[in-house]
Design an enzyme around this catalytic site. Structure first.
Site, PDB file in Angstrom:
ATOM      1  N   ASP A 220     -15.503   3.964 -24.749  1.00  0.00           N
ATOM      2  CA  ASP A 220     -16.871   4.145 -25.261  1.00  0.00           C
ATOM      3  C   ASP A 220     -17.800   3.202 -24.500  1.00  0.00           C
ATOM      4  OD1 ASP A 220     -17.227   1.448 -26.983  1.00  0.00           O
ATOM      5  OD2 ASP A 220     -15.188   2.161 -27.184  1.00  0.00           O
ATOM      6  N   ASP A 222     -19.807   1.093 -26.092  1.00  0.00           N
ATOM      7  CA  ASP A 222     -20.220   0.157 -27.135  1.00  0.00           C
ATOM      8  C   ASP A 222     -21.555   0.639 -27.705  1.00  0.00           C
ATOM      9  OD1 ASP A 222     -19.489  -2.060 -28.698  1.00  0.00           O
ATOM     10  OD2 ASP A 222     -20.926  -3.313 -27.639  1.00  0.00           O
TER      11      ASP A 222
HETATM   12  N1  LIG Z   1     -16.915  -1.073 -28.416  1.00  0.00           N
HETATM   13  C1  LIG Z   1     -15.830  -1.774 -28.737  1.00  0.00           C
HETATM   14  N2  LIG Z   1     -15.939  -3.034 -29.206  1.00  0.00           N
HETATM   15  C2  LIG Z   1     -14.841  -3.751 -29.510  1.00  0.00           C
HETATM   16  N3  LIG Z   1     -13.586  -3.299 -29.365  1.00  0.00           N
HETATM   17  C3  LIG Z   1     -13.428  -2.061 -28.882  1.00  0.00           C
HETATM   18  N4  LIG Z   1     -12.336  -1.344 -28.619  1.00  0.00           N
HETATM   19  C4  LIG Z   1     -12.721  -0.146 -28.160  1.00  0.00           C
HETATM   20  N5  LIG Z   1     -14.074  -0.059 -28.103  1.00  0.00           N
HETATM   21  C5  LIG Z   1     -14.536  -1.246 -28.556  1.00  0.00           C
END
Ligand SMILES: Nc1ncnc2[nH]cnc12
Ligand SMILES: CSC[C@H]1O[C@H](OP(=O)(O)O)[C@H](O)[C@@H]1O
Length: 306
Positions: A220, A222
């Site tokens: 992703d 974030d």
């Molecule tokens: N955006 C995110 N923040 C923290 N841990 C994660 N693991 C996978 N995506 C994450």
């Protein structure tokens, strides 16, 4: 058929699986060990697999086989101590991470070289306490040689996924994801990817003289992009499905590469050999009997029981 619960040989290499990787398929499973350590029991049985070369490889599921431990609850000391007790000197850890950079899209992999610690001090993070004091160096948290070997296996990835190197991993406490302001702050600090799992695992591996590298798999962006929905679990799991298949391809190649004669020093953890011995500052006579007992579990050669 149930697996043997003992294994006679020494196991030099371990893999720690994270989100979406609670087991490794495609390898012969030869034992499943239940190991009790002075720091409790590991998050899963220690499964011993056989690489195509016949070399044994240990596997632990970081969050448990049913993903029941939050990142803050993972019994990292028990995991690392259990691996050390069967001879492990090199760990390859997998982790699902958020990307903080446009140029690292979901499904790309990253071998980080640095960490920014945003955990909150709630995770037990050292073996050297309670009657013994020790300070190991952590300036370069990851094993660069293992990192290069991982990068050399990039061709094993399918679907156009790349392996990025030399990136900085932010480790946050969780379990909630970051705010947009935090995500932008981490970018300003130089953070490239973010997870909740690399600490204290990598610090404990360093204390236990185990070379450690992490393979981060982006799932992703974030939440730094104002024009896109923020990270959420369905998104993470959807990308992790593809990432897990790619991780499986990568592990197959890595295991073939790592067992080559030219890498024998890497699997022996040669660069960290005896580092713990010199990190301990408590005078031998001052180490409490309880601490000595615990140290004996990790380092029977330096701390024999009287
Ligand atoms: N955006 C995110 N923040 C923290 N841990 C994660 N693991 C996978 N995506 C994450
Ligand atoms: C399910 S998203 C957050 C979760 O994913 C990562 O876990 P792991 O490193 O074990 O793959 C991240 O660190 C968080 O714990």
């Amino acid at each position: 058929m149930s697996l043997p619960d003992t294994y006679d040989g020494t196991v030099g290499l371990a893999i720690i699986g994270g989100t979406g990787i609670s087991r490794l398929d495609g390898f012969k499973t030869v034992a499943s060990l239940t190991i009790t350590t002075p720091w409790g029991t590991p998050s899963s049985p220690v499964v011993i697999l056989e690489a195509p070369s016949g070399a044994p490889v240990a596997f632990i599921a970081r969050h448990g086989v049913n993903h029941q431990y939050t990142p803050s609850e993972v019994p990292a000391r028990a995991n690392i101590a259990a691996l050390r007790s069967i001879g492990v000197r090199a760990i390859i850890a997998f982790s699902a991470v958020g990307s903080l950079r446009e140029e690292i899209p979901p499904r790309d992999f990253v071998v980080p070289s640095q960490i920014i610690d945003r955990t909150k001090g709630v995770r037990p993070a050292t073996f050297f306490e309670g009657g013994v004091v020790g300070h190991v160096g952590f300036s370069d948290p990851f094993d660069a040689q293992i990192g290069r070997i991982i990068k050399s296996c990039e061709g094993a990835l399918v679907g156009g996924s790349k392996i990025h190197e030399g990136k900085t991993l932010v480790c946050m406490e969780g379990p909630q994801f970051s705010t947009r302001a935090e995500s932008k702050l981490y970018r300003a600090w130089g953070g490239d990817i973010i997870n909740m799992s690399v600490l204290p695992e990598s610090k404990l591996a360093r204390e236990a003289e185990i070379a450690y590298a992490m393979i981060c798999m982006a799932t992703d962006y974030d939440c730094f992009r104002d024009d896109a929905p923020p990270v959420n679990v369905p998104e993470v799991l959807a990308h992790m499905k593809a990432n897990a298949t790619n991780a499986q391809h990568l592990v197959g190649h890595l295991l073939e590469e790592l067992v080559k004669e030219e890498h024998v020093d890497v699997l022996a953890g040669a660069t960290l050999k005896e580092s713990a011995k010199w990190a301990i500052t408590t005078s031998p006579a001052g180490i409490s009997p309880e601490a000595k007992q615990r140290l004996n579990f990790l380092f029977p050669d330096y701390f024999p029981l009287d």
